[in-house]
Each structure stands twice: as structure tokens, then as C-alpha cells.
Write a protein that holds these residues in place. Structure first.
Motif, PDB file in Angstrom:
ATOM      1  N   GLU A 178       4.452  13.815  -9.190  1.00 25.56           N
ATOM      2  CA  GLU A 178       4.644  15.030  -8.885  1.00 25.56           C
ATOM      3  C   GLU A 178       6.267  15.337  -8.388  1.00 25.56           C
ATOM      4  OE1 GLU A 178       1.845  16.025  -5.489  1.00 25.56           O
ATOM      5  OE2 GLU A 178       0.151  15.396  -7.108  1.00 25.56           O
ATOM      6  N   GLU A 195       2.945  12.795   5.832  1.00 25.15           N
ATOM      7  CA  GLU A 195       2.200  11.653   5.172  1.00 25.15           C
ATOM      8  C   GLU A 195       2.557  10.301   6.022  1.00 25.15           C
ATOM      9  OE1 GLU A 195       2.105  11.191   0.981  1.00 25.15           O
ATOM     10  OE2 GLU A 195       1.863  13.046   0.553  1.00 25.15           O
ATOM     11  N   ARG A 203       2.695   6.320  -6.937  1.00 28.76           N
ATOM     12  CA  ARG A 203       1.496   7.116  -7.547  1.00 28.76           C
ATOM     13  C   ARG A 203       2.092   8.755  -7.197  1.00 28.76           C
ATOM     14  NH1 ARG A 203      -3.591   5.178  -5.522  1.00 28.76           N
ATOM     15  NH2 ARG A 203      -4.308   3.514  -6.795  1.00 28.76           N
ATOM     16  N   ASN A 204       2.818   8.786  -6.501  1.00 25.90           N
ATOM     17  CA  ASN A 204       3.152  10.349  -6.097  1.00 25.90           C
ATOM     18  C   ASN A 204       4.261  10.711  -7.184  1.00 25.90           C
ATOM     19  OD1 ASN A 204       2.729  12.587  -4.518  1.00 25.90           O
ATOM     20  ND2 ASN A 204       2.787  11.199  -2.653  1.00 25.90           N
ATOM     21  N   MET A 264       1.598   3.901  -3.143  1.00 31.91           N
ATOM     22  CA  MET A 264       1.209   5.181  -2.953  1.00 31.91           C
ATOM     23  C   MET A 264       2.178   6.206  -3.240  1.00 31.91           C
ATOM     24  SD  MET A 264      -0.911   5.792   0.462  1.00 31.91           S
ATOM     25  CE  MET A 264       0.567   5.771   1.591  1.00 31.91           C
ATOM     26  N   ALA A 310       1.093  -1.221  -0.073  1.00 35.11           N
ATOM     27  CA  ALA A 310      -0.023   0.015  -0.092  1.00 35.11           C
ATOM     28  C   ALA A 310       0.903   1.147  -0.144  1.00 35.11           C
ATOM     29  CB  ALA A 310      -0.949   0.035   1.170  1.00 35.11           C
TER      30      ALA A 310
END
Ligand code: ATP
Ligand code: MG
Lengths: 229, 391
Positions: B18, B290, B14-15, B11, B7
Motif C-alpha cells: 500500500e 496502528e 504486509r502493509n 505487519m 509480529a
């Protein structure tokens, strides 16, 4: 009064910065019964966040005892404490702390990743939690596509999803306007009344404190009966 | 645990968009390191392979006692003949000892690349030379005829030197030679000119030879052959297997490339590690809140560490693959000659072998690991309460 869910006995907390040691909490004793909704107020720097973090098991006291549901959480090691938090506490932060890359339902699902639950079940539960906070229709939205109040609702859904008995909220309405703050506070009140969640909420806002069952005042690291003027 | 790692890693990844710019630093850095390392190793590998392919264990090279290379060895006619008559030497198809008494000289030809003259090995050989070197194939024209000023040229020579093509006449050391054939042997001989020994001797006014190449009955016959040479008081020669001789030549040239490779790779790898560290520290610090939030929820420190490591190693792998692919596309079978005016030119191909690619990828992964580890550990060790306050 019913049996205390949170029992704090003579808790002292020191912070060490370099060679300097500062005592931030000086022997706090406080009992929070199951089903209570406590507002924790006090001037800036009085130690509210510090105390809340101790109750939520994010930090360890320097001295004293903290029992939650009969368990001595002040004695737990980091790993044990992390597991305990996963099962027993939900956190709500001032700035929501949602993960920006995840949709609302994926954010809410996060705590369930720490359980043995399967994927379908996790998403079902996440959506139930979103329904409770009134955001079922925004499940697929990313935090950026939500308003502050909606983000905080998602964060509350995330705090609820693993069904903890205790919710700790650090200035949950600190970044919201009056109307939105009232909606969030009404939601918290409903969680307390309808779902029996025990809530400890730090706030600067006397109006917010009115939603709680009672208010506890902290001043310079000590609990006081009346707010200092 | 895997669910947590998965997970968080997902994440992080996916980041990535950016943090594209910063992430590219790792990718590009690693592509450079692996590309350069692979190219340098491919050079050393290619040179080594070429020299190694030249030598066989059941051939012996006999040089004057104390000489370490053909070019500074010399044997008179009687000695050279006596060498071929010792025990351990195989008989050829004609019943005579399988041997080639060879005269090795340096010739100068104009290089295609620069127009200036470069050194080429000129080898005078006897008929046995072809039987002793079965890898050698005439790919154009024919063999030279004894007694005529005819010459065979290696494929590498035709590629690297001006006018060294079939049918051309080249002037070497005051004599004209007609190129009657081109050969290919896949080893150092490809960079040589071959002529008949006797013709060479008379054309260049030489009496003796540089060395004698003999075929041994087997690789195991070498000690007996060496002992016989030693026992023969009329001879002062050294014999070693042809493979040992070329391995020795390889040693010198590849050792330098190895040093170069090590130094360059080390410096570049160090740079890449710092780039990776820098990127990953930045990547982790933008996610301090985060990570702290996940820790507060109950995620353990290990998934955090592992996910950061996976991210940096993944970026490093992408970079490494790009570098290796680039090196392979550009350099595999890229033909070069050894440099240096005082040496004879040796043509060889870069060899980008799977082993080299593996070495490159190992380095990439190691850099990714080191670059990710410190930031990952720092992220995981930061107290949750402190990290949350940094929001
Ligand atoms: N990690 C730390 N190291 C050193 N001192 C700290 C640390 N965390 C908090 N403090 C100090 O402890 C005191 C109490 O801080 P705390 O955050 O609990 O106050 P607070 O009541 O929540 O304030 P605010 O209303 O501004 O949020 C402050 O003086 C703060 O500077
Ligand atoms: Mg605070």
C-alpha cells in the motif's frame, strides 16, 4: 457493595501545552466495584476520555491515586504499565482501531502475542473470542470486508481475548447506527452479566447509558450528580 | 519480545504494497548510491590492481638522480652499463647481469574511440626485459628481431588504437614499424609498444636510456644495491624497487579517484538519507493509530522501533543489492583507458570485488538505519493517548 475493582482518589490531571498548563480533571474520586457497568457521560471536552485513559493505564495522573484490583497504577513506569495493560485491561475504541492488513482472527490474536502462549493455542482462543461476539464465520475476513458493527465486534473480541477483568470503551457506538449500536450494547451487557466483566464506557448517547448499571456524569472536570443543562 | 518484533515487522511488511510508491524511493535511491559508489571504487580498484601487478619487489628501477618517473629520466650509455655491474644484481641464464636498459618515449597513435591521436608509451627494451617480466606472454605473432623496425604491441593498445594490429605498419616519429606480435601481461605494459632498444636509439637519434631495470638477487638485496650505487662516484642515480615505483604512480592517479568517490558518495548518501527519512516518516505517520493501538494493548516501544528499522533497512538492502548487481553487471571487467592528452593512455579493467560489494552494502545498511531510526524513535516516544487522538 463488593470491594472496588477501580478506586480513584482525588485524581487531578494537568495538560501542558507550551507554557500553558490546563487542569482538565479537578480532584475526581470514584469507586467502581467488580462486576459494575458504568456509563461515563458529559459534554464534549469535560474530560471523559482523559479519565478513561487514566483508568485504563494509558496515561498518568498529575495528582491523586488510582488503584485497580488493589494495585497503584498511578505509580507505575511506562514499561510496567504496558505489561499491566496487557494482562488486565481490554480497550474498545470508537473507530475500532483494527489493523487493516490482518484478518479478524489475527487482529484478535494480537494481545496473546504478549503472552507465552503457542501459536495454535492463540488461534484457538482468538476463535473462541470471535464466537462469543458472534463472528466465528468471519475469522478470515479483513477489516475492510466487514461492516462497522462487525468491526466493532472484532475489536471487542480482541479486548476480551486475554480475559481481562476490566473493559474500557470510549464511545464504542459513536460511529454506528441505532440498530447496530443496540446490538453492540447488548453484547457489552452480556459480557458484563454473563462473563462478569467490569466495564467503563464513555458515551454521549443517553440510550446507550441505559444499558449500563449506572451512569456517572462529568462536567468541566468534576463529577456531578445530575447532568448539567 | 521476538514474537512482538516479528509480529509488528510482518505487519509492516504486509502493509508495504500500500506504500509501494514511497517505498520505491528508498529502493531506487539506494540503488543509485550503491551503484555509483561501487562503480567508482571498481575504477580505483582496477587501476590500482593494474599498476600494482606491474611491479615486483625483487626488481629495481634505476633512474637519473632526482627523477620521479621514467619519462623524465635519462642515463648515458656508460652509466646504464655501470648500474648493471653493481652488487645485488642477479645473473641471468647467460651468466650476464639480468638487466634491461630501456628507452621510454611517447608515441602518438589514432584512438579508435575518437579518431584523434592519443599518447602511447613506446618502450625500447633489451632481451633481458622478457626474463625480467615473466607475466608477459606473446599471444599472437612473435618477438621483434633486433636491428629491424619491428614492434610488439600490448593487448590494450590493439583494443584502443586504430591500426595497431598484427601485420600492420605504423608510423611513429618519422619511422615505419611493422607489428610482428601482440603480448598480454595483465598490467600496465599492456598499454605499451615494445621495440628493441638499440633500434630505437638509432631510429630516433638517441644516445642514452631512460632507465635500467635490473633483477635483484632477492628483494632484500635492494639496500645493498642502493648503497653500492651511492658509493659509485661516477653515478648519479636513484634506485627503487619496481613495486615501489608503480605504487607511487598508483598513488597519484587513485588518490584523485578516491577524492571523487568520497565526494560523490557523500553527496548521494546524504540525499538518500533524506529520502529514506522522508519515506519512513510518512510510513510511520500513516500508521500512527496502528502503532498507538498496539502500544495501548501492551506492546512495548522497542518492538516498534526495531520493526521500523527492519523495514527501512530491508528496503535499503534491496536497493543496495540492485545497485551493486547493476554495477557488477555493467562495470565488472569493463575496460577503460585513463583520460588526458598529456599522459600516456593506460588501459585497465574495472574490478567489482566482493570487498567493494561489501562496502556498498554497508553504506546501504547505514543509510537505511539512519533513515529509519529517527522516525522509529518518534513513533515509539509519542504518548499513546496523543497518538490515539490523532485518529
Ligand atoms: N494531550 C493533550 N494536551 C493538551 N490538552 C489536552 C490533551 N488531551 C486532551 N486535552 C484537553 O483536555 C480536555 C478534555 O479532553 P477529553 O478528550 O478528555 O474530553 P472528552 O470529554 O473526552 O471530550 P469528547 O466528548 O469530545 O471526546 C479538552 O479541553 C482537551 O482539549
Ligand atoms: Mg473523548
Amino acid at each position: 457493595m463488593t470491594e472496588a475493582l477501580v478506586q480513584i482518589n482525588n485524581v487531578v490531571k494537568h495538560y501542558t501545552r507550551g507554557k500553558q498548563t490546563v487542569e482538565v480533571l479537578h480532584g475526581i474520586t470514584l469507586a467502581i466495584p467488580k462486576g459494575d457497568f458504568v456509563a461515563l457521560m458529559g459534554p464534549s471536552g469535560s474530560g471523559k476520555t482523559t479519565l478513561l485513559n487514566l483508568i485504563g493505564g494509558l496515561d498518568q495522573p498529575t495528582g491523586g491515586e488510582i488503584l485497580v484490583d488493589g494495585k497503584r497504577i498511578d505509580r507505575m513506569g511506562n514499561a510496567e504499565l504496558a505489561r499491566w495493560r496487557a494482562g488486565n485491561v481490554g480497550f474498545v475504541f470508537q473507530f475500532y482501531n483494527l489493523l487493516p492488513v490482518l484478518t479478524a482472527e489475527r487482529n484478535v490474536e494480537l494481545p496473546l502475542l504478549l503472552t507465552k502462549m503457542g501459536g495454535a493455542e492463540r488461534l484457538k482462543r482468538a476463535n473462541v473470542a470471535l464466537e462469543i461476539v458472534g463472528l466465528k464465520d468471519r475469522a478470515r475476513h479483513k477489516p475492510k470486508e466487514l461492516s462497522g458493527g462487525q468491526e466493532q465486534r472484532v475489536a471487542i473480541a480482541r479486548a476480551l481475548v486475554s480475559d481481562p477483568t476490566l473493559l474500557v470503551c470510549d464511545e464504542p457506538t459513536g460511529d454506528l447506527d441505532r440498530k447496530t449500536a443496540d446490538e453492540i450494547l447488548t453484547l457489552l451487557q452480556r459480557l458484563n452479566r454473563e462473563y462478569g466483566k467490569t466495564i467503563v464506557m464513555v458515551t454521549h448517547d443517553p440510550k446507550a447509558a441505559e444499558y449500563a448499571r449506572r451512569t456517572v456524569h462529568l462536567d468541566k472536570g468534576t463529577l456531578v450528580d445530575e447532568p448539567a443543562h | 519480545m521476538f514474537k512482538q518484533i516479528f509480529a509488528i515487522t510482518l505487519m509492516n511488511l504486509r502493509n508495504l504494497p500500500e506504500r509501494l510508491g514511497a517505498s520505491l524511493v528508498i529502493v531506487v535511491g539506494l540503488a543509485g548510491v550503491v551503484g555509483v559508489l561501487t562503480a567508482l571504487l571498481a575504477m580505483s580498484e582496477g587501476l590500482g590492481a593494474t599498476l600494482k601487478a606491474t611491479g615486483r619487489p625483487d626488481r629495481a628501477m634505476v633512474l637519473r638522480g632526482g627523477s620521479d618517473a621514467e619519462l623524465n629520466s635519462g642515463l648515458d650509455r656508460d652509466s646504464a652499463t655501470l648500474v648493471t655491474e653493481q652488487v645485488g644484481v642477479r645473473k641471468g641464464a647467460d651468466g650476464k647481469p639480468l638487466a634491461s636498459r630501456e628507452l621510454v618515449l611517447i608515441a602518438e597513435l589514432p584512438l579508435k574511440r575518437t579518431g584523434t591521436s592519443g599518447n602511447v608509451t613506446l618502450r625500447g627494451v633489451e632481451a633481458g626485459a622478457f626474463e625480467l617480466r615473466p607475466d608477459l606472454k606473446i599471444i599472437a605473432g612473435r618477438k621483434f628481431a633486433p636491428g629491424l623496425n619491428e614492434m610488439l604491441v600490448g593487448k590494450g593498445v590493439t583494443e584502443q588504437f586504430e591500426d595497431a594490429e598484427l601485420g600492420q605498419v605504423v608510423r611513429i616519429r618519422g619511422a615505419d614499424w611493422t607489428i610482428v606480435g601482440v603480448f598480454e601481461s595483465g598490467n600496465a605494459h599492456d598499454s605499451e609498444l615494445w621495440i628493441d632498444t638499440d633500434t630505437a636509439q638509432s631510429a630516433f637519434g638517441r644516445q642514452g636510456y631512460s632507465m635500467v631495470l635490473v633483477g635483484l638477487e632477492s628483494a632484500e638485496s635492494l639496500p645493498a644495491f642502493q648503497a653500492a650505487l651511492k658509493a659509485e662516484t661516477r653515478l648519479n642515480v636513484d634506485a627503487e624497487s619496481q613495486s615501489a615505483y608503480y605504487a607511487r604512480q598508483t598513488g597519484g592517479s587513485t588518490a584523485m579517484i578516491k577524492v571523487l568517490t568520497t565526494v560523490v558518495s557523500f553527496v548521494m548518501a546524504l540525499g538518500a538519507i533524506f529520502a529514506a527519512l522522508n519515506t519512513m516518516y510518512a510510513s510511520v505517520s500513516t500508521r500512527t493509530t496502528e502503532i498507538a493501538t498496539l502500544r495501548a494493548i501492551g506492546f512495548g516501544p522497542l518492538p516498534v522501533v526495531v520493526s521500523v528499522l527492519i523495514e527501512s533497512m530491508l528496503l535499503a538492502t534491496i536497493g543496495g543489492l540492485l545497485g551493486a548487481l547493476g554495477a557488477w553487471l555493467i562495470f565488472n571487467n569493463y575496460a577503460v583507458t585513463t583520460l588526458g592528452g598529456s599522459f600516456t593512455q593506460l588501459v585497465f579493467n574495472f574490478k567489482v570485488t566482493p570487498r567493494l560489494l561489501q562496502a556498498g552494502m554497508t553504506l546501504a545498511l547505514a543509510i537505511g538505519f539512519i533513515g529509519g531510526l529517527l522516525p522509529a524513535v518518534r513513533a515509539a516516544r509519542m504518548p499513546v493517548t496523543v497518538a490515539l487522538r490523532e485518529a
